[in-house]
Design a protein around this motif. Structure first.
Motif: not given
Length: 394
Positions: A212-231, A96-103
């Motif tokens: 955009h992945l850094i700022v992607a947010e859903e219900a106050g939640d964001r990707l951690s750095t490790d999640e960003l790297i893996s994505t 969900g967070l990735v698709l908010r950036a990868f539109t």
């Protein structure tokens, strides 16, 4: 359950796995592939059912996870945060967070950039003599585009390719200790590079996917750095290993069919792309784990059982397509499984289709006389199915 043996590293199988797929499909709906030690499904209906069934998934059950070797720890550290290897609720949150950036809008906006790159690369192909289209064209487009999309310097292209090649070695049949060590080192180097790049983007945002992945947010939640790297690594590796070979396999198929004819005209292009993906896709096998007792096609999977889903074999199922071993862009449209289906449908499929839609017509516009100069040779990297080289001339 019928047991069949076929080495995935056998040279004849590497070049043409489809006869074995036909034999396995004819043997039963679920067949035990001895070389993998797995029950596998080779028909479309069974593959489609398993991929859609939420009682099976990608995440390895805790009691089935093998011990982690120290030399592969960096690789598994990245996999631990990859949505490809996770199930809900973690998968739902990440995707969900990735698709908010990868539109879809962001992907569609890449069209002119992909077209300009493809034209430049095609115009630069040698005017005479034989050359490898894979390295000169098919490999360059997806890697450069995903680097631009993420905001990664294009000067890193060779490093990105090297890291990607090494990491996907972990999925290959016949994996060796040396391949595992290379994958571990590549994972560490790749993660270190991206960690610094993410830090830089946090300080100085840009108009790129990482920002955009850094700022992607859903219900106050964001990707951690490790999640960003893996994505980012997932997108880069998939963009290289899958899309490169989707382009290479498609060009090979078109050339062996006598050239593109009118198959790449605007009104037939989409159907032609889908037929190339059905006919000879770049990824041939994915696995699923059973989380509860499941009966599919008369076979009972117990909790903790693993099953191989043969994506390319499903695309050659005569129960789904007439004359499936015949390349026919004019056949009635039906869904294939080259990008998977269900919860783990490939997040990069729209970008891959867009790159194919630009790369194929432009190549044959710029080089209408393109022809093979040597028999195409598939690399022994199963369960990926892509060429080691595609030697052609204009």
């Amino acid at each position: 359950m019928i047991h069949l043996s076929q080495s995935p590293t056998d040279p004849a199988f590497v070049q043409d796995p489809y006869p074995f797929y036909d034999r396995a499909r004819a043997a039963g709906r679920v067949v035990f592939w001895e070389d993998y030690g797995l029950p596998c499904v080779f028909g479309y209906a069974a593959a489609n059912a398993i991929l859609r069934d939420r009682r099976l998934g990608r995440e390895i059950p805790p009691d089935r996870r093998p011990p982690m070797a120290a030399h592969t720890a960096p690789f598994h550290a990245i996999e631990a945060h990859s949505m490809l290897e996770l199930e809900p609720p973690r998968h739902t949150r990440l995707r969900g967070l990735v698709l908010r950036a990868f539109t879809s809008r962001r992907i569609a906006a890449l069209g002119p950039d992909i077209e300009a790159l493809a034209r430049a690369l095609a115009a630069d192909l040698p005017a005479s003599g034989s050359f490898d289209l894979l390295t000169r064209y098919a490999e360059a487009i997806p890697v450069i585009i995903i680097a631009r999309l993420l905001g990664v310097p294009e000067t890193m292209r060779d490093d990105l390719l090297r890291w990607s090649h090494a990491m996907v070695g972990m999925y290959q049949a016949g994996r060796t200790r040396a391949m595992e060590e290379a994958a571990g080192q590549a994972s560490a180097d790749f993660a270190d590079f991206l960690r610094e790049h993410v830090r830089a983007r946090r300080r100085m945002p840009g108009d790129d996917l990482i920002t955009h992945l850094i700022v992607a947010e859903e219900a106050g939640d964001r990707l951690s750095t490790d999640e960003l790297i893996s994505t980012c690594i997932l997108l880069l590796n998939a963009g290289h290993e899958a899309t490169v070979h989707a382009i290479g396999n498609a060009v090979k198929t078109l050339l062996e069919a006598g050239g593109p004819r009118d198959w790449l005209s605007p009104d037939r292009l989409e159907a032609t792309i889908e037929e190339t993906l059905r006919f000879d896709p770049p990824l041939h096998m994915f696995t699923r784990w059973a989380y509860e007792r499941v009966e599919i096609m008369g076979h009972v999977f117990e909790p903790g059982d693993e099953v191989g889903v043969m994506l390319a074999a499903a695309g050659r199922d005569p129960g789904q397509w007439d004359r499936p071993d015949h390349f026919d862009p004019g056949r009635p449209a039906k869904p294939h499984l080259a990008f998977g289906v269900g919860l783990h449908f490939c997040v990069g499929a729209p970008l891959a289709r867009l790159e194919l839609a630009k790369a194929l017509p432009i190549l044959f516009q710029e080089a209408p006389g393109l022809h093979l100069t040597a028999p195409p040779d598939y690399a022994g990297r199963y369960h990926f199915h892509g060429l080691s080289a595609l030697m052609v001339a204009r």
